[in-house]
Design a protein around this motif. Sequence first.
Motif, short mmCIF file in Angstrom:
data_model
loop_
_atom_site.label_atom_id
_atom_site.label_comp_id
_atom_site.label_asym_id
_atom_site.label_seq_id
_atom_site.Cartn_x
_atom_site.Cartn_y
_atom_site.Cartn_z
N HIS A 82 1.00 -1.33 -0.15
CA HIS A 82 -0.09 -0.08 -0.07
C HIS A 82 0.89 1.21 -0.09
O HIS A 82 1.29 1.68 1.06
CB HIS A 82 -0.92 0.21 1.07
CG HIS A 82 -1.75 -1.15 1.40
ND1 HIS A 82 -2.41 -1.74 2.36
CD2 HIS A 82 -2.52 -1.62 0.22
CE1 HIS A 82 -3.19 -2.46 2.13
NE2 HIS A 82 -3.36 -2.77 0.62
N GLU A 85 1.45 4.19 2.69
CA GLU A 85 2.23 3.74 3.99
C GLU A 85 3.45 3.85 4.07
O GLU A 85 4.26 3.13 3.56
CB GLU A 85 1.60 2.32 4.24
CG GLU A 85 0.02 2.33 4.39
CD GLU A 85 -0.73 0.86 4.52
OE1 GLU A 85 0.27 0.01 4.53
OE2 GLU A 85 -1.86 0.76 4.21
N ARG A 147 -3.54 3.53 -1.82
CA ARG A 147 -3.68 2.05 -1.42
C ARG A 147 -4.04 1.12 -2.52
O ARG A 147 -3.92 -0.16 -2.36
CB ARG A 147 -5.14 2.27 -0.51
CG ARG A 147 -5.52 0.84 0.36
CD ARG A 147 -6.47 1.45 1.10
NE ARG A 147 -6.78 -0.17 1.87
CZ ARG A 147 -6.43 -0.77 2.68
NH1 ARG A 147 -5.28 -0.45 3.33
NH2 ARG A 147 -6.97 -1.80 3.29
N HIS A 214 3.41 -2.67 6.71
CA HIS A 214 2.06 -1.80 6.49
C HIS A 214 1.96 -0.63 7.21
O HIS A 214 3.01 -0.80 8.30
CB HIS A 214 0.78 -2.93 6.55
CG HIS A 214 0.45 -3.47 5.36
ND1 HIS A 214 -0.36 -3.15 4.52
CD2 HIS A 214 1.09 -4.88 4.93
CE1 HIS A 214 -0.28 -4.41 3.52
NE2 HIS A 214 0.80 -5.10 3.92
N GLU A 215 1.16 0.05 7.39
CA GLU A 215 0.79 1.13 8.46
C GLU A 215 -0.63 1.16 8.26
O GLU A 215 -1.42 0.81 7.58
CB GLU A 215 1.40 2.48 7.85
CG GLU A 215 2.90 2.38 7.81
CD GLU A 215 3.51 3.90 8.27
OE1 GLU A 215 3.67 4.16 9.36
OE2 GLU A 215 3.79 4.77 7.41
ZN LIG Z 1 -1.70 -1.53 4.34
#
Ligand SMILES: [Zn+2]
Length: 372
Positions: A82, A85, A147, A214-215
């Motif tokens: 994504h 992030e 995203r 990820h974030e």
């Molecule tokens: Zn993510």
Amino acid sequence: MKKHTITALLLTVVVAAVCVYSGNLFLSLRADDVIIPSKDLTEVRMLSDYLPKLKGTRGDTAIYIFKGEEEGGKALVLGGTHPNEPSSYTSAVILVENAKVTVGTLYVIPQAARSAFTHNDSQEASPLYVHFENSKGEVRKFRYGSRAVNPIDQWPDPDVYEHASSGQLLSGSETRNLNRAYPGREDGNLTEQVAFAITEMIKKENIGLTFDLHEASPEYPVINATVAHEKSMDFAAFGLFELDMYGIDMALEPSPVNLHGLTHRELGDYTDTYPLLMETANASQGRLRGATNEKLALDGKDKFYVSAGELGMLYVPYDENGHPIEERVGRHLQGVLSYTAAYNDFSGTPIVIENVPMYEEMIAAKVGDYLN
Ligand SMILES: [Zn+2]
């Protein structure tokens, strides 16, 4: 010339100027970010080596390979699943630019969803880039993407996205979310093809350990957390002890068995790899944020999140110090190191990664200090 004709001509010129400026800005995001690998890099492959039809598409992306002199296990780090992030791809880039592997093999894909780096989410006011100054005083810049895969590369979205192997139904826009597409499909849409190629790579190379970085927004329940497939749980618990020793408060969450398309579920079910997904706190993708800009993406300081924290609405501690990118990248890198150490004891096929900043070192430095 009549007055209204002059007005119309002037307006046409202004509109044309706005179109040229914004069009160029939009197209500029298609230029790939520059990554300057460590001198210990062994090989660069492309994802299309595992699915040739990806060649020449924006689904294709670079795989950086570090092979140790001693045989051992194999690990994969996915960044940029994504691209909104930033600690995810920044951590993967730091690995590529610094790592030295002495035992086993490390594969790093810093921009797993490469197409999603070529645009950002409409009406989110996202910054176009994040910038870091390296130790030579040079500025390195990386795109802040979306995203989801760019609709230019995959269009149109269906009203409802049906995940191919499970039949799970999600909203149509999730069709372009790489982390809802695993294990992927060879003859599917671009997102499914990318997921398929990554799954193929894991199978063909016999990769035993996979990280997906990820974030999440601070109000999202799964944060400062590692999500593990049930088969990864035993060694992940040992990794967690080590992270705790380094001062990292990390939750270990089981991958829900009925939530499909995600790395921590499908890569565990469809391949022999042990998958782990890590999340850090990113205010710039949250819904409660104030001004959205590069500063917020990098320092995570936001008075609205401080207020939300005081009201008990968040899943991470939040004060005026925010959550700077160094803390978030430090968590990811220490996570990769500590879980790999735990995996080494558990599997007997070690991967030894050197020269990567630990959490303590990262929070005492700047990201740019570890960029070439
Ligand atoms: Zn993510």
